[in-house]
Scaffold this motif. Structure first.
Motif, PDB file in Angstrom:
ATOM      1  N   PHE A   1       0.794  -1.220   0.000  1.00  0.00           N
ATOM      2  CA  PHE A   1       0.000   0.000   0.000  1.00  0.00           C
ATOM      3  C   PHE A   1       0.831   1.278   0.000  1.00  0.00           C
ATOM      4  O   PHE A   1       0.379   2.313  -0.486  1.00  0.00           O
TER       5      PHE A   1
ATOM      6  N   ARG B   1      -7.294  -4.268   3.949  1.00  0.00           N
ATOM      7  CA  ARG B   1      -8.047  -3.489   2.962  1.00  0.00           C
ATOM      8  C   ARG B   1      -8.696  -4.413   1.943  1.00  0.00           C
ATOM      9  O   ARG B   1      -8.933  -4.048   0.791  1.00  0.00           O
TER      10      ARG B   1
ATOM     11  N   PRO C   1     -11.509  -6.736   0.000  1.00  0.00           N
ATOM     12  CA  PRO C   1     -12.890  -6.415  -0.397  1.00  0.00           C
ATOM     13  C   PRO C   1     -13.895  -6.871   0.659  1.00  0.00           C
ATOM     14  O   PRO C   1     -13.833  -7.994   1.157  1.00  0.00           O
TER      15      PRO C   1
ATOM     16  N   GLU D   1     -12.162   1.207   5.108  1.00  0.00           N
ATOM     17  CA  GLU D   1     -11.559   2.436   4.607  1.00  0.00           C
ATOM     18  C   GLU D   1     -12.077   3.658   5.353  1.00  0.00           C
ATOM     19  O   GLU D   1     -11.331   4.611   5.604  1.00  0.00           O
TER      20      GLU D   1
ATOM     21  N   TYR E   1      -4.490  -5.830  -5.279  1.00  0.00           N
ATOM     22  CA  TYR E   1      -5.468  -5.269  -6.204  1.00  0.00           C
ATOM     23  C   TYR E   1      -4.918  -5.150  -7.622  1.00  0.00           C
ATOM     24  O   TYR E   1      -5.683  -5.055  -8.582  1.00  0.00           O
TER      25      TYR E   1
ATOM     26  N   ASP F   1     -11.389  -2.506  -5.675  1.00  0.00           N
ATOM     27  CA  ASP F   1     -10.950  -1.955  -4.403  1.00  0.00           C
ATOM     28  C   ASP F   1     -11.785  -2.591  -3.300  1.00  0.00           C
ATOM     29  O   ASP F   1     -12.487  -3.576  -3.539  1.00  0.00           O
ATOM     30  N   ALA F   2     -11.715  -2.033  -2.111  1.00  0.00           N
ATOM     31  CA  ALA F   2     -12.389  -2.648  -0.969  1.00  0.00           C
ATOM     32  C   ALA F   2     -13.903  -2.694  -1.127  1.00  0.00           C
ATOM     33  O   ALA F   2     -14.583  -3.470  -0.446  1.00  0.00           O
ATOM     34  N   SER F   3     -14.452  -1.895  -2.040  1.00  0.00           N
ATOM     35  CA  SER F   3     -15.901  -1.908  -2.257  1.00  0.00           C
ATOM     36  C   SER F   3     -16.327  -2.912  -3.313  1.00  0.00           C
ATOM     37  O   SER F   3     -17.523  -3.104  -3.545  1.00  0.00           O
TER      38      SER F   3
END
Length: 603
Positions: free
Chosen positions: A51, A107, A109, A139, A224, A230-232
Motif C-alpha cells: 500500500f 483493505r 474487499p 476504509e 489489487y 478496491d475494498a468496495s
C-alpha cells in the motif's frame, strides 16, 4: 435475534454434547499453534507493504518526550492522550506505512468492523464526525484514524516502516535508549508498547505452499493489481480465474461473497464453520445524526459495555446481535456472575440457552443454503463462545451460486498439501489460479511479550526473561524494574468484545498517569514489587476459570488451537468494575507509582 423454541429435552442436550465432542475430535491437531507460520517469514508471502512505498531516511538520533510503538487504535489514542497531557514531542512508530494498525493492513474487499461504528470508531466527537454506516467499512475507519493523527499533530515526529528492536533503560538520564531496524538510536522519556492485538499475520504451514505457481496472498496484503477493484468490490481481474479462499472466520465471511461475485470459480476451504448471525447493516440516519447531544458516544459505548458485562442498564441502546446474545459471552468475556445461583444449576441454564441459540443459527443455515450437503457442512457444532461470533447478510447466500464450492477439510485436519497448480485435500486436487489466505493473525502477542522487542530495564534486567517467573504488572500497564514503560493489552487488565473501548480507557489511564507525573515533578513512573505481586493475586483470585470450557471447544485462537493454557488473564468482575477501580485508584493511590528519585525503588 433470539426466537422462541420448544424446551430442550435431556436427550437433546446429551446428543448435542456428543455431537460437539465428535466434531471437535475431527479437527484437533497435535501440532496446535505449530500448524501456522508467520507471514513475514514465509517464502510465499506477498510484498511487505503493498500500500505504501518504503522511503529511505537517515537514522534518528534525537530525544522525544514519548515513544509510542504501534499506530493502531491503541497507540493512536494513547498518543493523543499524551498530547493532551502536555507532551510536545511524541513519536509514533509502526511497521506499516501510516497510522491504522489492523485497518492499515486489512483493505480486502468487503472489510468492515463487526462492532457498531458509533461504538468502535474512537473520539468521534473530538473531530465532529458521525460514521456513514452502522457497521463501517475498513476504509472509513482508516481515514478516520488518519484524521485523528492530523488533528493532534502526530505525523510531525512519526516514523513509519519502522520496527523497534531494543529498549534499554538509562538510570542516570531517567530515559529509554531506543534501537530500531532502521538503525535509529534515539531516546525517550516515556515508552508505550501497543502492538500486539492483531499485528502478526499468519499462514497455515501447508506442505508445498512455496511450490504453488499461481498468485497467492494473505488478506492483509491484498493484491489489487491482480484482482482489480478496491475494498468496495469490482474485482474484474478475477473474471476468468479459479480462486481458492482459505479460511472461514470473520475475514473469510466478509471476503468470500465479494470474490464469488466476480470469480469464474470459487472454492472455499473450511476447517470449522463459523456462526453466521444477522448483521443488519444500514446507512446512518441523517436525522438521528443531527439529534445527537454532547457526550453521546461515551454514553453509547458505556451502555454496550455494561450490557456485555452483565451490569444493569435501563435500556439496550444498540440492540444488535451482540447485545441479544450478551448472556452467552461470559465464558470468554469477563463480567458479573449471579453468585446466588448454584454453580451447577447456572451452568446448566447457560448451556440450554447456548444450545437454543446454536440451534437457531444452524436453522438459519438450513433455511438459506439450498444444497443439503453444503448446508450440513456449514452448520457450526460447538458452544457459542468457543469462537468469536460471525455476522453476515450475504455469506450463506453466496453458497447458492453454482460456481461456488465448499471444501470441508475437517476429516483431513486441514489442507493436505499444495502443488504447483492447486490445493490437495485428501486424495483430491483442486486446480486454482489464485489462493487467498483468510487465516488471520496471532492475537495479543506484542514484541514485548514475544521477546522480538528486547527490553532491558534497571540493572540490565531482561523483560522477556522476567516473564519466566510469572507475568507481573500493576493493572496490566507497568512492571517493577521497568520505569516509564507502559503497555496496552488484555493481560491483567479488562476485556470486552468492543476492544476499541478497552483501548480507549487504557489510553486515557496512561495519559492521566503521565499528566500526574509531570505535574508533580516525578522522575519516572513505576509500581513497587509488592504492588505487582498483590495485583497478580487479585487476577488469580478473580479471573474466570474457563479452562474446562475451552477444552471442550473446537480448535481456534480462543483455545490455542485446542491446547488451552492454564493462565488466568483478565480481571474477573469485568470491564465496568475495572474502570471504576482505576478511577478510584487514580483518586486515592496514584502517588504509589510516581517516583521522585531514580534510585528510590531499587528494592
Amino acid at each position: 435475534m433470539p426466537e422462541s423454541h420448544a424446551p430442550i429435552t435431556a436427550s437433546e442436550l446429551t446428543a448435542a454434547r456428543a455431537k460437539y465432542a465428535h466434531e471437535r475430535e475431527r479437527r484437533v491437531r497435535p501440532d496446535g499453534l505449530g500448524q501456522y507460520r508467520r507471514l513475514a517469514s514465509d517464502p510465499a508471502a506477498a510484498p511487505h507493504d503493498p500500500f505504501t512505498e518504503r522511503v529511505d531516511r537517515p537514522p534518528l538520533t534525537d530525544h522525544v518526550d514519548a515513544l509510542v510503538i504501534g499506530a493502531g487504535l491503541g497507540g493512536l489514542q494513547t498518543a493523543i492522550r499524551l498530547r493532551q497531557a502536555g507532551l510536545e514531542r511524541i513519536r509514533l512508530i509502526d511497521d506499516g506505512g501510516d497510522v491504522g494498525g489492523t485497518w492499515y493492513w486489512n483493505r480486502y474487499p468487503g472489510v468492515r468492523c463487526d462492532i457498531e461504528s458509533y461504538l468502535y470508531m474512537p473520539m468521534l466527537e473530538e473531530v465532529g464526525y458521525v460514521p456513514r454506516w452502522r457497521y463501517a467499512p475498513g476504509e472509513e475507519i482508516r481515514r478516520h484514524m488518519v484524521a485523528l493523527a492530523e488533528r493532534f499533530d502526530l505525523y510531525r515526529d512519526a516514523a513509519f516502516h519502522t520496527s523497534a528492536t531494543e529498549l534499554r533503560w538509562d538510570e542516570d538520564g531517567a530515559r529509554w535508549h531506543v534501537g530500531t531496524d532502521r538503525d535509529d538510536a534515539f531516546t525517550a522519556t516515556y515508552v508505550v508498547v501497543s502492538s500486539g492485538s492483531l499485528s502478526l499475520a499468519k499462514l497455515p504451514g501447508i506442505e508445498g505452499i512455496e511450490s504453488f505457481r499461481g498468485r497467492a496472498f494473505h488478506t492483509s496484503r491484498w493484491d489489487y493489481g491482480y484482482t482489480g477493484g478496491d475494498a468496495s468490490g469490482g474485482l474484474v481481474g478475477l473474471a476468468d480465474k479459479r480462486v481458492a479462499v482459505v479460511g472461514t472466520g470473520a475475514t473469510g465471511i466478509q471476503v468470500m461473497p465479494m470474490v464469488a461475485e466476480h470469480a469464474a470459480r470459487t472454492y472455499v476451504f473450511q476447517r470449522t464453520p463459523a456462526t453466521v448471525d444477522v448483521r443488519d447493516n444500514r446507512p446512518t440516519d441523517p436525522e438521528w445524526a443531527v439529534s445527537l447531544t454532547p457526550g453521546w458516544q461515551q454514553r453509547r459505548m458505556d451502555n454496550f459495555l455494561a450490557i456485555m458485562a452483565g451490569d444493569p442498564v435501563a435500556e439496550d441502546v444498540v440492540q444488535d446481535s451482540w447485545t441479544a446474545n450478551a448472556g452467552l459471552q461470559r465464558k470468554m468475556i469477563t463480567g458479573r456472575i449471579d453468585r446466588s445461583v448454584d454453580p451447577a444449576e447456572r451452568e446448566l441454564a447457560e448451556e440450554l440457552l447456548d444450545l437454543a441459540t446454536m440451534n437457531r443459527l444452524r436453522d438459519r443455515v438450513a433455511a438459506t443454503v439450498r444444497d443439503p450437503e453444503t448446508a450440513e457442512a456449514l452448520k457450526p457444532y460447538y458452544r457459542y463462545q468457543c469462537k468469536r461470533p460471525g455476522f453476515s447478510d450475504d455469506y450463506l447466500e453466496a453458497f447458492n451460486r453454482p460456481e461456488v464450492t465448499l471444501v470441508d477439510t475437517a476429516d483431513t485436519h486441514g489442507i493436505t498439501r499444495m502443488t504447483e497448480t492447486g490445493i490437495v485435500v485428501g486424495d483430491q486436487e483442486y486446480e486454482v489460479d489464485c489462493v487467498i489466505f483468510a487465516t488471520g493473525f496471532e492475537t495479543g502477542i506484542s514484541g514485548l511479550l514475544s521477546g522480538s522487542l528486547m527490553v532491558h530495564g534497571r540493572g540490565g534486567t531482561s523483560y522477556f526473561e522476567s516473564l519466566m517467573s510469572g507475568f507481573r504488572t500493576l493493572h496490566g500497564f507497568y512492571s517493577h524494574g521497568f520505569p516509564n514503560l507502559f503497555q496496552l493489552s488484555l493481560f491483567q487488565n479488562a476485556n470486552s468484545v468492543n476492544y476499541s473501548h478497552i483501548l480507549s480507557e487504557q489510553a486515557r489511564h496512561i495519559g492521566l498517569v503521565v499528566s500526574a507525573a509531570r505535574s508533580r515533578g516525578a522522575a519516572y513512573v513505576e509500581p513497587s514489587h509488592d504492588a505487582t505481586e498483590a495485583w497478580a493475586q487479585v487476577i488469580e483470585e478473580s479471573a474466570n476459570d474457563n479452562l474446562d470450557f475451552l477444552r471442550t471447544c473446537t480448535p481456534g485462537y480462543y483455545n490455542s488451537e485446542g491446547q488451552p493454557a492454564e493462565m488466568k488473564i483478565s480481571y474477573g468482575p469485568g470491564p465496568v468494575a475495572f474502570h471504576r477501580l482505576l478511577e478510584e485508584w487514580r483518586r486515592t493511590s496514584i502517588d504509589e507509582v510516581l517516583v521522585d528519585q531514580p534510585l528510590r525503588r531499587m528494592s
